[in-house]
Design an enzyme around this catalytic site. Structure first.
Site, mmCIF file in Angstrom:
data_model
loop_
_atom_site.group_PDB
_atom_site.id
_atom_site.type_symbol
_atom_site.label_atom_id
_atom_site.label_comp_id
_atom_site.label_asym_id
_atom_site.label_seq_id
_atom_site.Cartn_x
_atom_site.Cartn_y
_atom_site.Cartn_z
ATOM 1 N N HIS A 48 0.940 -0.986 -0.006
ATOM 2 C CA HIS A 48 0.070 -0.104 -0.192
ATOM 3 C C HIS A 48 0.864 1.363 -0.002
ATOM 4 C CE1 HIS A 48 -2.973 2.739 2.380
ATOM 5 N NE2 HIS A 48 -3.568 2.509 1.133
ATOM 6 N N HIS A 90 -1.831 10.369 -3.199
ATOM 7 C CA HIS A 90 -2.970 9.880 -2.462
ATOM 8 C C HIS A 90 -4.006 10.744 -2.192
ATOM 9 C CE1 HIS A 90 -5.982 8.712 0.496
ATOM 10 N NE2 HIS A 90 -5.924 7.340 -0.124
#
Length: 308
Positions: A48, A90
């Site tokens: 991730h 992100h």
């Protein structure tokens, strides 16, 4: 006689080529083959936002660290700058991950380079800046596959870059768009990245999306399954019976059925108490915030030896 010597030299050269040449052209190609193979018992480890425990998330060193540790897939997120450059981020803003403030879309790429990336603990690294997708893919090429999480809405722009770099077959992009829209998008291009739907199976929209695939007989290579309580087993069985693979996120409890099923619980209670349940349910793709820890566990179970 000269011909025989020449052939012998060729034979020696072939024998000296690394193992990838026996079956796959690169490590990334071998990983992609496992992603596409519903019968493989290899468990694909997705990290991730890269190795963010040691480097700023979505940074080039975070990617290089993953490659070195033997992870299979780098998960990343995309945003677009004021001058239409696709970069890794992100968040919509740069507030959390840099020493700057404001939206990514309010800056040109050159302007973004004034700001430094920061680690999860807030430490600024003056030599690191937000990278472009192209820069990231140049590092990933042939070494590791890439999962584009936030970025499906840039599909055409991303595909243009992956085609130029020759990495399209090493990229997995995912989303929650209706099946018909995804089918139309794929039909508009002669060559596409791998695609996977995200299904939050305990929410109406997610269940509807899953059923649209099941009812139509459309078999994606995998589903990313999210759920808030209980076990993944019944959903996994539906998907495995269809011939797809199951991806789960052990990042935090609300994605995988509650505390006790996530990375932190595995780290505290022991990997086997958490990750084994997913192996037993037939899960073969796991996205984690603790890639080295998960890889160690999978190797101990004989489930992370890449067939080359």
């Amino acid at each position: 006689m000269k011909t025989k010597v020449f052939l012998s030299i060729i034979a020696l050269a072939i024998a000296a080529v690394p193992a990838f040449s026996q079956k796959y052209a690169s490590r990334a190609e071998a990983i992609a083959a496992q992603l596409k193979d519903p019968g493989s018992d290899y468990v694909v480890v997705v990290s991730h936002r890269g190795d963010w425990r040691n480097w700023p998330e979505n940074s080039i060193p975070a990617i290089k660290s993953l490659i070195d540790m033997g992870a299979d897939v780098m998960e990343l997120d995309l945003k677009i700058t004021k001058d239409s450059v696709i970069v890794l981020s992100h968040d919509t803003t740069i507030d959390r991950c840099t020493n700057g403030r404001g939206k990514v879309s309010d800056y040109t790429y050159e302007e973004l380079q004034k700001f430094c990336l920061v680690k999860g603990n807030g430490a600024r690294i003056d030599t690191l800046h937000i990278p472009t997708l192209r820069q990231a893919l140049e590092v990933c090429k042939d070494n590791i596959c890439v999962n584009i999480d936030q970025g499906y809405w840039y599909y055409d722009l991303v595909l243009e870059i992956t085609e130029e770099l020759g990495v399209t077959d090493q990229i997995l992009i995912k989303g929650k768009s209706p099946l018909r829209e995804v089918a139309a998008k794929m039909a508009s291009h002669p060559h596409n990245m791998m695609y996977m739907p995200i299904v939050d199976v305990q929410r109406p929209n997610g269940l509807e999306l899953l059923n649209s695939y099941l009812d139509s007989g459309t078999v994606p290579l995998a589903y990313e399954v999210c759920w808030q309580s209980g076990k993944v087993d019944p959903w996994a069985k539906l998907i495995l019976d269809q011939g797809s693979k199951v991806w789960v996120n052990t990042l935090w409890p609300t994605l995988c059925g509650g505390y006790g099923n996530d990375d932190d619980a595995a780290y505290v209670q022991g990997a086997g108490k958490v990750y084994q349940q997913y192996l037993d349910a037939g899960v073969s793709i796991i996205q984690t915030d603790r890639p080295a820890f998960l890889i160690e566990f999978l190797e101990s179970k004989g489930r992370h030896t890449l067939p080359l």
